[in-house]
Design a protein around this motif. Structure first.
Motif, mmCIF file in Angstrom:
data_model
loop_
_atom_site.group_PDB
_atom_site.id
_atom_site.type_symbol
_atom_site.label_atom_id
_atom_site.label_comp_id
_atom_site.label_asym_id
_atom_site.label_seq_id
_atom_site.Cartn_x
_atom_site.Cartn_y
_atom_site.Cartn_z
ATOM 1 N N ALA A 9 5.336 -6.485 6.819
ATOM 2 C CA ALA A 9 4.369 -5.629 6.036
ATOM 3 C C ALA A 9 4.739 -5.930 4.565
ATOM 4 O O ALA A 9 4.200 -5.865 3.520
ATOM 5 C CB ALA A 9 4.463 -4.223 6.364
ATOM 6 N N GLN A 10 6.280 -5.931 4.371
ATOM 7 C CA GLN A 10 6.513 -5.962 2.842
ATOM 8 C C GLN A 10 6.340 -7.425 2.272
ATOM 9 O O GLN A 10 5.888 -7.373 1.210
ATOM 10 C CB GLN A 10 8.231 -5.532 2.722
ATOM 11 N N LEU A 11 6.641 -8.310 3.147
ATOM 12 C CA LEU A 11 6.405 -9.698 2.665
ATOM 13 C C LEU A 11 4.902 -9.906 2.251
ATOM 14 O O LEU A 11 4.604 -10.645 1.383
ATOM 15 C CB LEU A 11 6.824 -10.636 3.846
ATOM 16 N N ARG A 12 4.107 -9.489 3.352
ATOM 17 C CA ARG A 12 2.918 -9.328 2.962
ATOM 18 C C ARG A 12 1.975 -8.677 1.890
ATOM 19 O O ARG A 12 1.581 -9.227 0.913
ATOM 20 C CB ARG A 12 1.847 -8.839 4.298
ATOM 21 N N ALA A 13 2.785 -7.632 1.418
ATOM 22 C CA ALA A 13 2.523 -6.844 0.360
ATOM 23 C C ALA A 13 3.031 -7.615 -0.863
ATOM 24 O O ALA A 13 2.065 -7.449 -1.756
ATOM 25 C CB ALA A 13 3.167 -5.524 0.387
ATOM 26 N N VAL A 14 3.957 -8.178 -0.792
ATOM 27 C CA VAL A 14 4.512 -9.133 -2.281
ATOM 28 C C VAL A 14 3.515 -10.133 -2.339
ATOM 29 O O VAL A 14 3.180 -10.572 -3.396
ATOM 30 C CB VAL A 14 6.067 -9.481 -1.775
ATOM 31 N N GLU A 15 3.180 -10.800 -1.154
ATOM 32 C CA GLU A 15 2.077 -11.922 -1.333
ATOM 33 C C GLU A 15 0.768 -11.381 -1.845
ATOM 34 O O GLU A 15 0.331 -12.038 -2.958
ATOM 35 C CB GLU A 15 1.637 -12.571 -0.090
ATOM 36 N N VAL A 16 0.237 -10.138 -1.706
ATOM 37 C CA VAL A 16 -0.822 -9.709 -2.254
ATOM 38 C C VAL A 16 -0.527 -9.111 -3.650
ATOM 39 O O VAL A 16 -1.576 -9.771 -4.404
ATOM 40 C CB VAL A 16 -1.235 -8.462 -1.076
ATOM 41 N N ARG A 18 1.456 -10.824 -5.797
ATOM 42 C CA ARG A 18 1.622 -11.840 -6.629
ATOM 43 C C ARG A 18 0.144 -12.720 -6.676
ATOM 44 O O ARG A 18 -0.114 -13.189 -7.714
ATOM 45 C CB ARG A 18 2.669 -12.879 -5.891
ATOM 46 N N ALA A 19 -0.692 -12.269 -5.910
ATOM 47 C CA ALA A 19 -2.178 -12.773 -6.075
ATOM 48 C C ALA A 19 -3.183 -12.091 -6.871
ATOM 49 O O ALA A 19 -4.175 -12.323 -7.081
ATOM 50 C CB ALA A 19 -2.722 -12.926 -4.567
ATOM 51 N N GLY A 20 -2.175 -10.731 -7.377
ATOM 52 C CA GLY A 20 -2.980 -10.044 -8.434
ATOM 53 C C GLY A 20 -3.831 -8.741 -7.941
ATOM 54 O O GLY A 20 -4.396 -8.249 -8.455
ATOM 55 N N GLU A 21 -3.630 -8.638 -6.453
ATOM 56 C CA GLU A 21 -4.311 -7.337 -5.897
ATOM 57 C C GLU A 21 -3.261 -6.226 -5.717
ATOM 58 O O GLU A 21 -2.167 -6.388 -6.042
ATOM 59 C CB GLU A 21 -4.860 -7.898 -4.482
ATOM 60 N N ALA A 22 -3.898 -5.098 -5.314
ATOM 61 C CA ALA A 22 -3.430 -3.865 -5.287
ATOM 62 C C ALA A 22 -2.719 -3.386 -3.683
ATOM 63 O O ALA A 22 -3.624 -4.320 -2.736
ATOM 64 C CB ALA A 22 -4.103 -2.528 -5.724
ATOM 65 N N VAL A 23 -1.716 -2.911 -3.611
ATOM 66 C CA VAL A 23 -1.446 -2.486 -2.199
ATOM 67 C C VAL A 23 -1.210 -0.917 -2.181
ATOM 68 O O VAL A 23 -0.972 -0.118 -3.440
ATOM 69 C CB VAL A 23 -0.178 -3.181 -1.696
ATOM 70 N N VAL A 24 -1.005 -0.288 -1.146
ATOM 71 C CA VAL A 24 -0.648 1.129 -0.944
ATOM 72 C C VAL A 24 0.737 1.141 -0.328
ATOM 73 O O VAL A 24 0.949 0.464 0.616
ATOM 74 C CB VAL A 24 -1.608 1.714 -0.035
ATOM 75 N N VAL A 25 1.714 1.905 -1.293
ATOM 76 C CA VAL A 25 2.717 1.923 -0.650
ATOM 77 C C VAL A 25 3.487 3.145 -0.179
ATOM 78 O O VAL A 25 2.925 4.365 -1.033
ATOM 79 C CB VAL A 25 3.911 1.284 -1.722
ATOM 80 N N THR A 26 4.445 3.533 0.434
ATOM 81 C CA THR A 26 4.920 4.755 0.768
ATOM 82 C C THR A 26 6.009 5.104 -0.290
ATOM 83 O O THR A 26 6.617 4.404 -1.074
ATOM 84 C CB THR A 26 5.927 4.702 2.023
ATOM 85 N N GLY A 161 -8.930 -3.548 5.605
ATOM 86 C CA GLY A 161 -8.118 -4.805 4.981
ATOM 87 C C GLY A 161 -7.266 -4.537 3.828
ATOM 88 O O GLY A 161 -6.620 -5.300 3.413
ATOM 89 N N THR A 162 -7.229 -3.267 3.426
ATOM 90 C CA THR A 162 -6.228 -2.930 2.426
ATOM 91 C C THR A 162 -4.776 -2.848 2.986
ATOM 92 O O THR A 162 -4.738 -2.491 3.886
ATOM 93 C CB THR A 162 -6.667 -1.436 1.798
ATOM 94 N N VAL A 163 -4.070 -3.572 2.158
ATOM 95 C CA VAL A 163 -2.627 -3.693 2.688
ATOM 96 C C VAL A 163 -1.750 -2.219 2.425
ATOM 97 O O VAL A 163 -1.983 -1.774 1.199
ATOM 98 C CB VAL A 163 -1.833 -4.786 1.988
ATOM 99 N N ILE A 164 -1.411 -1.538 3.457
ATOM 100 C CA ILE A 164 -0.850 -0.434 3.316
ATOM 101 C C ILE A 164 0.474 -0.455 4.036
ATOM 102 O O ILE A 164 0.356 -0.767 5.360
ATOM 103 C CB ILE A 164 -1.755 0.839 4.058
ATOM 104 N N ILE A 165 1.549 -0.322 3.446
ATOM 105 C CA ILE A 165 2.649 -0.061 4.014
ATOM 106 C C ILE A 165 3.170 1.126 4.617
ATOM 107 O O ILE A 165 3.467 2.246 3.719
ATOM 108 C CB ILE A 165 4.156 -0.441 2.817
ATOM 109 N N ASP A 166 3.026 1.539 5.916
ATOM 110 C CA ASP A 166 3.551 2.732 6.621
ATOM 111 C C ASP A 166 4.979 2.786 6.699
ATOM 112 O O ASP A 166 5.622 2.110 7.657
ATOM 113 C CB ASP A 166 2.677 2.453 7.804
ATOM 114 N N ALA A 167 5.759 3.675 5.862
ATOM 115 C CA ALA A 167 7.043 3.867 6.232
ATOM 116 C C ALA A 167 7.275 5.510 6.331
ATOM 117 O O ALA A 167 8.121 6.091 5.956
ATOM 118 C CB ALA A 167 7.645 3.546 4.870
ATOM 119 N N ASP A 168 6.176 6.093 6.907
ATOM 120 C CA ASP A 168 6.378 7.644 7.183
ATOM 121 C C ASP A 168 7.655 7.938 8.302
ATOM 122 O O ASP A 168 8.294 8.799 7.877
ATOM 123 C CB ASP A 168 4.981 7.883 7.999
ATOM 124 N N ASP A 169 8.035 6.834 9.077
ATOM 125 C CA ASP A 169 8.967 7.203 9.843
ATOM 126 C C ASP A 169 10.596 7.083 9.112
ATOM 127 O O ASP A 169 11.524 7.627 9.451
ATOM 128 C CB ASP A 169 9.244 6.122 11.254
#
Length: 474
Positions: A9-16, A18-26, A161-169
């Motif tokens: 998920a982190q790797l995918r978020a970094v790709e997004v 770098r492509a200029g899009e936004a991600v949702v992070v914990t 389709g929004t990239v969301i990094i789930d780190a609740d745990d």
């Protein structure tokens, strides 16, 4: 072997990103989730706001931090207090100098002469944060809705389709979540509450939190010298006198001292560190003390120096040991304009501000030789079996040699970015290594390439994390 889902998920978020899009992070407890992006417009689009709406900016590398602090219109003791606030995960609204050389990347976070910034980095997401020197951000909510306090709430608010990094745990369970406290710092360095949040609630109220910040600033103000300080600067040696006689360093070596103040991102220890970094041609050495203690009472207090473990030949190793002995002998220091003097017993070292001793060379009219290529923003690789590649800039014109082909194009610039266009390259065949070098060069020469010059070194970094490290040739 397959990576764990969280790492993927982190790797995918970094790709997004770098492509200029936004991600949702914990964020760590008790903060809500956040929206971050390399492009401020992407943050606003995901949050459903006008694309030119002001955003906050997270500065989480020493380079970005130092660039920002260089333009803050605040007294030195207030800068230490701001670092304290960043270490407490408080957001800061502070006055910024109206300087035309200010980096363009700060502009989306500036409104009415103030810049809004925070440090969003968090240990479990270290790869994501370390892959970018800064990110624009805001709370994870669409306009009119409450910020998401969990991955489930984020998924309910944002489009599929929004990239969301789930780190609740990985967060500590808490009774409630909320946004960061935001403090406003005026031109005199006085903090006031701009927006209530979780930090002032945890402190027992806004007044208690502001009192802590004021007390910290007062304590630093007493320790920091009322006149010049070397903090925030890098110095290079110009003369050494030992026992009344000049001491010569080994050929092609020079003492380099860098002084910085930085927040402590760990839970233990002082909230802000003063740091000194040193080298004299061998290892990179360093030491850190609580803010205000490193340079107290006109003395450089270094109890010990850690550093890299490069094996050096005896002359270099002996010279380094001599410098370590001197720096840990509690030498007196004095700043006079751009000059720093250190004195211990019969030894005096005179140093000059690096920007004066070794001014940055201009971008134009210089043949920049490619030293290494860069991947993932910081991994460097040399190409020793390929011919020397180089780049030259001449008032909007780009020319160069990839190691096996000539290339040319056009380039426009701001204070911090280059935009390449119409890049054309000849079609000669290349060896395998030269082909890889050529591919890295051409992949770097795109739009929105950040650039920095440090004396005779030029770094180009594309949004994808690839880039070039170059050196000016005489």
């Amino acid at each position: 072997m397959d990576l764990p889902e969280f790492d993927r998920a982190q790797l995918r978020a970094v790709e997004v990103l770098r492509a200029g899009e936004a991600v949702v992070v914990t964020s760590p407890s008790p903060l809500t989730y956040a929206v971050v992006a390399r492009d401020a417009r992407a943050v606003n689009l995901l949050k459903g706001r006008p694309v030119d709406h002001p955003v906050g900016i997270s500065v989480h590398t020493s380079a970005a931090h130092d660039q920002l602090f260089r333009y803050l219109d605040l007294p030195t003791s207030a800068l230490a207090m701001v670092d304290f606030a960043l270490a407490e995960r408080i957001a800061v609204l502070a006055p910024i100098l109206p300087d035309p050389t200010m980096p363009e990347w700060l502009a989306p976070a500036v409104q009415d002469g103030c810049v809004l910034f925070f440090d969003g980095s968090w240990g479990p997401l270290v790869y994501l944060w370390d892959s970018h020197p800064f990110l624009y951000g805001g709370s994870a909510n669409q306009t009119g809705q409450a910020p998401a306090a969990s991955a489930a709430e984020a998924r309910a608010q944002f489009p599929a389709g929004t990239v969301i990094i789930d780190a609740d745990d990985r967060r500590t369970p808490t009774a409630g979540y909320g946004a960061r406290t935001v403090i406003r710092v005026d031109l005199d360095g006085r903090p006031t509450l701009h927006r209530a949040g979780m930090q002032d609630r945890a402190a027992g109220g806004p007044d208690t939190l502001l009192d802590r910040l004021r007390e910290f600033r007062s304590a630093i103000a007493v320790l920091d010298p009322p006149t010049g300080t070397p903090l925030g600067k890098t110095y290079l040696s110009t003369a050494i006198v030992e026992g009344g006689e000049p001491r010569q360093l080994l050929p092609n070596t020079r003492i380099r001292l860098e002084f910085a103040r930085t927040p402590n991102k760990n839970a233990d220890g002082p909230r802000v560190y003063d740091v000194v970094r040193a080298d004299v041609g061998c290892n990179s050495l360093g030491a850190a003390s609580a803010a205000g203690e490193l340079l107290a009472d006109g003395t450089l207090w270094i109890p010990g120096l850690g550093g890299t473990q490069v094996g050096c030949r005896p002359p270099l190793r002996n010279q380094e040991e001599w410098l370590k002995t001197f720096l840990t002998s509690k030498p007196n220091w004095h700043v006079n304009g751009d000059e720093l003097t250190l004195t211990s017993a019969s030894t005096t070292i005179t140093l000059l501000d690096r920007q004066i001793a070794e001014p940055d060379v201009p971008l134009d009219g210089i043949r920049w030789s490619v030293v290494t290529t860069i991947t993932n923003a910081d991994l460097r690789q040399g190409f020793h079996r390929a011919d020397e590649a180089w780049i030259r800039f001449d008032d909007g014109r780009l020319t160069g040699w990839t190691g096996c082909n000539e290339f040319s194009g056009t380039v426009t610039r701001t204070n911090t970015e280059l935009a390449f266009s119409d890049v054309a390259v000849t079609g000669h065949s290349c060896t395998a290594e030269a082909a890889r070098l050529q591919a890295a060069i051409l992949a770097t020469l795109g739009p929105a390439v950040s650039y920095t010059i440090d004396h005779n070194r030029l770094t180009l970094l594309a949004p994808s994390g690839i880039g070039l490290d170059l050196k000016a040739m005489s």
